[in-house]
Motif scaffolding. Structure first.
Motif, PDB file in Angstrom:
ATOM      1  N   ASP A  48       0.834  -1.207   0.000  1.00 15.45           N
ATOM      2  CA  ASP A  48       0.000   0.000   0.000  1.00 15.45           C
ATOM      3  C   ASP A  48       0.866   1.254   0.000  1.00 15.45           C
ATOM      4  OD1 ASP A  48      -2.279  -1.506  -0.005  1.00 15.45           O
ATOM      5  OD2 ASP A  48      -2.715  -1.265   2.130  1.00 15.45           O
ATOM      6  N   ASN A  49       1.906   1.252   0.826  1.00 10.09           N
ATOM      7  CA  ASN A  49       2.773   2.416   0.917  1.00 10.09           C
ATOM      8  C   ASN A  49       3.497   2.664  -0.403  1.00 10.09           C
ATOM      9  OD1 ASN A  49       5.527   3.796   1.637  1.00 10.09           O
ATOM     10  ND2 ASN A  49       4.203   4.179   3.398  1.00 10.09           N
TER      11      ASN A  49
ATOM     12  N   ARG B 239       1.982   6.251  -7.193  1.00  3.10           N
ATOM     13  CA  ARG B 239       0.924   7.073  -7.779  1.00  3.10           C
ATOM     14  C   ARG B 239       1.315   8.542  -7.750  1.00  3.10           C
ATOM     15  NH1 ARG B 239      -2.803   3.447  -5.413  1.00  3.10           N
ATOM     16  NH2 ARG B 239      -3.057   4.736  -3.562  1.00  3.10           N
ATOM     17  N   TYR B 240       1.856   8.965  -6.611  1.00  3.41           N
ATOM     18  CA  TYR B 240       2.286  10.360  -6.480  1.00  3.41           C
ATOM     19  C   TYR B 240       3.431  10.659  -7.460  1.00  3.41           C
ATOM     20  CZ  TYR B 240       4.379  14.544  -4.413  1.00  3.41           C
ATOM     21  OH  TYR B 240       4.902  15.790  -4.217  1.00  3.41           O
TER      22      TYR B 240
ATOM     23  N   SER C 231      -5.454   8.644 -10.080  1.00  3.32           N
ATOM     24  CA  SER C 231      -5.120   7.308 -10.568  1.00  3.32           C
ATOM     25  C   SER C 231      -4.892   7.232 -12.070  1.00  3.32           C
ATOM     26  CB  SER C 231      -6.231   6.319 -10.180  1.00  3.32           C
ATOM     27  OG  SER C 231      -7.432   6.604 -10.888  1.00  3.32           O
TER      28      SER C 231
ATOM     29  N   ASN D 298       1.058   3.963  -3.075  1.00  2.88           N
ATOM     30  CA  ASN D 298       0.741   5.378  -2.868  1.00  2.88           C
ATOM     31  C   ASN D 298       1.885   6.262  -3.344  1.00  2.88           C
ATOM     32  OD1 ASN D 298      -1.784   4.869  -1.758  1.00  2.88           O
ATOM     33  ND2 ASN D 298      -1.011   4.786   0.340  1.00  2.88           N
ATOM     34  N   ARG D 299       3.103   5.861  -3.049  1.00  2.00           N
ATOM     35  CA  ARG D 299       4.258   6.637  -3.485  1.00  2.00           C
ATOM     36  C   ARG D 299       4.344   6.672  -5.010  1.00  2.00           C
ATOM     37  NH1 ARG D 299       9.410   5.768   0.457  1.00  2.00           N
ATOM     38  NH2 ARG D 299       8.311   5.567   2.434  1.00  2.00           N
TER      39      ARG D 299
END
Length: 469
Positions: free
Chosen positions: A94-95, A101-102, A224, A98-99
């Motif tokens: 998950d982490n 995607r950013y 996304s 998220n990274r």
């Protein structure tokens, strides 16, 4: 006001997106050792290179902060191992997702990011795993260190009284505000073109178009879309209920029908199931209001505004009955909350208001109601109308315990957290073997970590370690 101790989690993750690839099977210089763990020069150099790639100015001293963060993570993760604290594969995934995607959004798409990294995202994801896992474990360890830390009213008072009078902070004008929001509602016929657009893209994918490519081209979910619509592993509570109902019904590989949420029309594909989590990707087509729907919304909010002005209904009751801002203010009598800091407050600094809100309440007296005005939600970008209620206004002032207790409480707790972490590190450093290379002798940030001058006497050991790598 606060001790300058860069060991809080915000500092550990200050350069969260600068996580470097794990260097393996490369002869490298050992620049630090914490217990049985070593830190390589290439780790610092890689993170510094990525710091520069973010457009930051060249500043060699940043390497001192990077090394301090790495030392911090090593010390925390070693204690975490003793305390049986770990991070699961799901948490790491998950982490990382998220990274990425950013990073993909910042780079302008997956292809451009992969060109910058000179490797595929899948490869980079695997290279990040060990660093990210160590960071997550360090975060959990620090949370354990501070989990029982709180401040009593007496401690808040002592903290405030310890601040020199000439050092008390000055606070800008603050206001307590309420809002009532009305969004336009489209008829089925008005929404049909947006549904048709989503369905057309879905059918194209069913016929062979690549889902990721179509998401990057057409999805209006800015978070996304650059990642091909991928959302990473998510739990039921992470989605709005309509999305969850569809996502947790599908089997891996299946593509849903088009469905509607508050954000517009979606369809999704489940890529993987893992217990009570799914990894999915989706395409969103937002529903844009037309002039007729905006006109209807304006007429509706004007009628509500008149009821409030005529005192037919109190503002708080009107907000609860009529406001469309469901999740934020509707069930709070319309009152807005300042979410900054650790203590939620109803007082909002006027310099945090956007220009339209400031203009609406600037000339109001306490208890006044602004006229309805058009606005766009900064999170969802939905257009609508709102009017504001000015409950109270506090003029600029020097901090006082009576007026500013929540803010002083936050500062007192942050100070106590810093002292708690500082004391833990001071004890742990004394009981842990730590050695730092002479190259970093000029780093003031590292003075507390070890007697760097003694590193010269350990160069022979360093050479052995270097050779073993």
């Amino acid at each position: 006001m606060k001790k300058q101790f860069g060991l809080t989690i915000s500092f550990i993750f200050l350069c969260a997106f600068m996580a470097s690839a794990q260097q393996t099977q490369v002869v490298d210089k050992v620049i630090a050792q914490v217990g049985s763990s070593i830190i390589l020069k290439s780790e610092v150099d890689m993170q510094y290179a990525q710091y520069l790639s973010e457009g930051n100015p060249a500043e060699p001293n940043v390497k001192c902060f990077i090394l301090e963060r790495l030392l911090t993570n090593k010390l925390l993760s070693q204690q975490a191992a003793i305390d049986s604290i770990s991070a699961t594969d799901d948490e790491v995934d998950d982490n990382i997702n998220n990274r990425l995607r950013y990073m993909t959004q910042r780079a302008g798409g997956q292809e451009r990011l992969e060109q910058f990294l000179n490797r595929s995202l899948l490869q980079y994801k695997e290279e990040m795993r060990s660093d990210v896992k160590e960071q997550l474990i360090a975060q959990k360890m620090q949370q354990k260190i501070t989990e029982k830390t709180d401040v009593t009213p007496a401690e808040v008072k002592r903290f405030f009284e310890s601040i020199p009078k000439d050092s008390l902070p000055n606070y800008n004008t603050e206001v307590e505000l309420g809002e009532l929001v009305v969004y336009p509602t489209l008829t089925k016929e008005e929404k049909q073109p947006f549904y048709d657009r989503a369905e057309s893209i879905r059918l194209g994918i069913k016929a062979g178009d690549d889902f990721g490519t179509m998401a990057r081209l057409y999805s209006q979910d800015r978070g996304s879309a650059p990642s091909g619509g991928e959302l990473g592993f998510m739990s039921r509570g992470d989605f709005v209920k309509e999305f969850s109902a569809v996502a947790f019904k599908l089997k891996p590989g299946e593509i849903s029908q088009v469905f509607e949420t508050q954000f517009g029309y979606h369809f999704l594909q489940v890529l993987e199931r893992r217990g009570e989590q799914v990894r999915a990707r989706h395409i969103l087509i937002s529903i844009k209001p037309n002039q007729a729907s905006m006109d209807r919304a304006k007429a509706h909010i004007d009628s509500i505004y008149q009821k409030v002005i005529d005192k037919q209904v109190p503002f708080s009751t009107a907000a609860s009955l009529y406001s469309d801002e469901d999740q934020q203010t509707k069930f709070n009598g319309g009152m807005m909350i300042n979410m900054e800091g650790m203590t939620r407050s109803s007082f909002i600094p006027v310099d945090r208001l956007d220009a339209a809100d400031f203009a609406a309440i600037d000339t109001l007296k306490e208890g006044g109601i602004s006229k309805p005005f058009e606005f766009r939600d900064p999170q969802t970008e939905k257009a609508g109308y709102r009017f504001l209620y000015l409950k109270s206004r506090i003029p600029p002032h020097k901090a006082s315990l009576e007026q500013d207790y929540p803010k002083i409480q936050t500062l007192a707790k942050e100070d106590k957290l810093d002292r708690t972490v500082s004391n833990w590190f001071e004890r742990r450093r004394k009981s842990t073997f730590i050695r730092i290379d002479q190259e970093y002798a000029s780093c003031n940030e590292l003075k507390e970590w070890s007697n760097i001058s003694s590193a010269k006497h350990a160069e022979g050991d360093d050479n052995k370690l270097n050779a073993s790598n």
